[in-house]
Design an enzyme around this catalytic site. Structure first.
Site, mmCIF file in Angstrom:
data_model
loop_
_atom_site.group_PDB
_atom_site.id
_atom_site.type_symbol
_atom_site.label_atom_id
_atom_site.label_comp_id
_atom_site.label_asym_id
_atom_site.label_seq_id
_atom_site.Cartn_x
_atom_site.Cartn_y
_atom_site.Cartn_z
ATOM 1 N N HIS A 123 0.875 -1.176 0.000
ATOM 2 C CA HIS A 123 0.000 0.000 0.000
ATOM 3 C C HIS A 123 0.914 1.228 0.000
ATOM 4 O O HIS A 123 2.049 1.157 0.494
ATOM 5 C CB HIS A 123 -0.833 -0.055 1.287
ATOM 6 C CG HIS A 123 -1.916 0.963 1.408
ATOM 7 N ND1 HIS A 123 -1.669 2.260 1.774
ATOM 8 C CD2 HIS A 123 -3.258 0.867 1.254
ATOM 9 C CE1 HIS A 123 -2.821 2.917 1.831
ATOM 10 N NE2 HIS A 123 -3.797 2.092 1.512
ATOM 11 N N CYS A 126 -4.914 2.549 -3.442
ATOM 12 C CA CYS A 126 -3.657 3.103 -2.926
ATOM 13 C C CYS A 126 -2.505 2.135 -3.159
ATOM 14 O O CYS A 126 -1.643 1.953 -2.289
ATOM 15 C CB CYS A 126 -3.756 3.466 -1.438
ATOM 16 S SG CYS A 126 -4.981 4.723 -1.130
ATOM 17 N N ASP A 164 2.913 -4.746 8.103
ATOM 18 C CA ASP A 164 1.695 -3.942 7.964
ATOM 19 C C ASP A 164 0.521 -4.906 8.081
ATOM 20 O O ASP A 164 0.229 -5.664 7.159
ATOM 21 C CB ASP A 164 1.721 -3.233 6.608
ATOM 22 C CG ASP A 164 0.371 -2.655 6.197
ATOM 23 O OD1 ASP A 164 -0.620 -2.842 6.926
ATOM 24 O OD2 ASP A 164 0.308 -2.016 5.134
ATOM 25 N N LYS A 211 -10.424 -1.079 10.952
ATOM 26 C CA LYS A 211 -10.526 -2.261 10.085
ATOM 27 C C LYS A 211 -10.754 -3.535 10.902
ATOM 28 O O LYS A 211 -10.991 -4.593 10.324
ATOM 29 C CB LYS A 211 -9.272 -2.402 9.227
ATOM 30 C CG LYS A 211 -9.099 -1.266 8.204
ATOM 31 C CD LYS A 211 -8.126 -1.636 7.126
ATOM 32 C CE LYS A 211 -7.483 -0.453 6.435
ATOM 33 N NZ LYS A 211 -8.349 0.219 5.464
ATOM 34 N N GLN A 250 -4.772 -5.192 6.976
ATOM 35 C CA GLN A 250 -5.794 -6.070 6.387
ATOM 36 C C GLN A 250 -5.885 -7.414 7.079
ATOM 37 O O GLN A 250 -6.957 -7.994 7.175
ATOM 38 C CB GLN A 250 -5.493 -6.294 4.896
ATOM 39 C CG GLN A 250 -5.646 -5.066 4.037
ATOM 40 C CD GLN A 250 -7.051 -4.496 4.081
ATOM 41 O OE1 GLN A 250 -8.029 -5.222 4.276
ATOM 42 N NE2 GLN A 250 -7.160 -3.209 3.912
#
Lengths: 408, 148
Positions: free
Chosen positions: A124, A365, A201, A227, A204
């Site tokens: 991202h 993104c 990261d 999220k 998600q």
């Protein structure tokens, strides 16, 4: 095997799902952008403001004491969720983007010209741009691990990218644009063997599978509250205690200091060192409530439900002529990034919206991912624990509708 | 359903499928501009050939959704052969049609098919992009145009 999710009950927990859009029951398939919030989270935030609101770590009064206790309990709650060794390893931030920027800033000050940071082709923008900014400031070199045409990282290329100048490997756990779930533990082992640190990261992946940052070998793990069914504007950076201890402050201000004179300031130990200013206490309280909710359902059960939905969705799409799945990694999250013949993703999203279906159209993104697959954008349906097979059936029917409207 | 039909008018679908003056470079192109909507990724370059105050030829290239492509295609068709003042009046009229701002400075004619976009606030920026790029080309603005 735990019993399956009671979907009717689960859906009842999310007030926002219970509405009509353009005369159709809402089907919310934009969960990779943000998830809806269960009543328990909404109530926790409201309760905090109704009863406990005060600034933290300062006042001596009862409300300040309660607010501080809730804030620190939330930190401990996040630590438990991630498998951190102690709550002090959790820094509250606005979200994943800020968490990565914090590391690029506070760890990055120790990087020198010629040092290297390895990222991947499926990152991202939030895991690309902070490193480019650091590159422009201190002259680090940014190296990129490529992926193949399924959207799977080419791990056999990792060794050639790891050098004695590699300071950090910063990799996405689950891709927002493709759904690919990366073998983070394997990447971390290789990075550590080369003497590099590892940032993951987790924006998600966090809502969809049980996590253990230490088993993964993550030195840093970042997530966004909104999220994982929590509020917007709160997220966290997990960092190994020994690393956080050595890192420079992020922003200067109140809360992050030990002693200030006009000549010099000594800084507080982590996590306070990285939390200048009044924090988002209500957000932290809401995030803790979201993690309680998720753990109450059981992440294994959530993952099993989503895997079943994903398999069903993939089978249905397979029967659909003119639709191509962008990203076909075998290990994946329940994210379906689609390209439809002769239909631009924005037109797809507009027509789906008229059928009550919320998806995301765009580049997510992740320009380099779009470039790799040679598409300007995709239409992305991202599933969450409250989605159903019937909703996937309606998605498929609506894609037929798209072809009918645009193809006539 | 009806507003979808109004948005995806037959004329719009036709111009999306077979955009006019697309990937056409006027031989004597003397004005050009580039536009990019970074959030959605639509991007167009518009090339104009202006002689004695008249747009004698026009072409465009780029990628975008059906609304953006069709609107840009319709724009090229509408302005070709028109004096610059008329083109500017047409720009005002389309702007008025799509956003409700300003006034109808020139009759829209066929461009009336863009009226359906008004019901889709998120898509207005798609329909206006090509027009703003054309205007920037006329005025020789070097900046990248954006309608987001």
């Amino acid at each position: 095997m735990a019993p399956r999710l009671d979907l009717d009950a689960v859906r009842g927990d999310f007030p926002c799902l219970n509405q009509e859009v353009h005369g159709h029951p809402l089907i919310y398939l934009d969960n990779a952008a943000t998830t809806q919030k269960p009543q328990a989270v909404i109530d926790a935030v409201a309760r905090y403001y109704e009863r406990d609101n005060a600034n933290v770590h300062r006042g001596i009064h009862a409300l300040a004491e309660r607010a501080t206790a809730h804030y620190e309990e939330a930190r401990a709650r996040v630590a438990r969720f991630l498998g951190a060794a102690e709550p002090a390893e959790i820094v509250f931030v606005r979200g994943t983007t800020e968490a990565i920027n914090l590391v690029a800033s506070s760890l990055g000050v120790t990087f020198h010209e010629g040092d290297e940071v390895v990222i991947t082709e499926m990152e991202h923008h939030s895991n690309i741009v902070p490193w480019q900014l650091l590159r422009d400031r201190v002259g680090i070199r940014l190296r990129v691990l490529p992926m193949d045409d399924r959207g799977v990282l080419q791990l056999d290329r990792l060794d050639e990218l790891l050098t004695d100048r590699t300071r950090l490997v910063s990799v996405v756990h689950g891709s927002n644009a493709l759904g690919t779930l990366n073998p983070v533990a394997e990447i971390a082992a290789a990075a550590h063997a080369a003497g590099a640190l590892v940032l993951v990261d987790g924006a998600q992946a966090a809502p969809h599978l049980p996590l253990d940052v230490r088993a993964l070998g993550a030195d840093f793990y970042c997530l966004s509250g909104h999220k994982v069914y929590g509020p917007m504007g709160i997220g966290c950076l997990y960092g190994r205690r020994a690393l956080l201890e050595e890192m420079a402050p992020y922003q200067g201000g109140g809360e992050m200091i030990r002693r200030v004179t006009f000549e010099e300031t000594t800084f507080a130990p982590p996590p306070a060192r990285f939390e200048a200013g009044t924090p988002n206490v209500a957000g932290a309280v809401g995030l803790a409530a979201a993690l309680d909710y998720l753990d109450g359902l059981g992440l294994e059960r959530v993952a099993a439900h989503e895997a079943e939905l994903l398999a069903y969705g993939l089978a249905q799409l397979d029967n659909l002529d003119g639709v191509r799945l962008i990203g076909t990694a075998p290990e994946r999250l329940a994210i379906l990034s689609l390209a439809v013949d002769n239909a631009h993703p924005h037109d797809i999203a507009t027509i789906l919206d008229r059928d009550g279906i919320a998806i995301r159209a765009g580049h997510h993104c992740a320009h380099p991912v779009m470039d790799h697959f040679g598409v300007p954008a995709t239409a992305r349906a991202s599933l969450a624990l409250y989605n159903t097979r019937a909703e996937i059936d309606r998605l498929i029917a609506s894609i037929h509708h798209v072809m009918e409207v645009l193809g006539r | 359903m009806n507003d979808l039909r109004a948005l995806y008018e037959d004329v719009i679908l036709d111009h999306n499928r077979e955009p006019r003056n697309f990937q056409h470079r006027p031989e004597g192109a003397n004005h050009e501009a580039y536009g990019f909507n970074p959030l959605c990724g639509d991007e167009f370059k518009v090339l104009l050939q202006v002689e004695d105050g008249v747009v004698t030829d026009v072409g465009f290239e780029g990628v975008g959704c059906a609304i953006a492509v069709a609107s840009t295609s319709l724009m090229t068709e509408a302005i070709k052969g028109k004096p610059v003042e008329e083109v500017e009046a047409l720009f005002q009229s389309v702007h008025h049609l799509l956003t409700g701002e300003g006034e109808e400075a020139a009759p829209l004619g066929k461009l009336q098919v863009l009226a359906g976009v008004h019901e889709f606030p998120m898509r207005i920026k798609c329909a206006t992009l090509g027009w703003h790029v054309m205007k920037a080309a006329l005025e020789d603005e070097g900046e990248t145009v954006c309608t987001e």
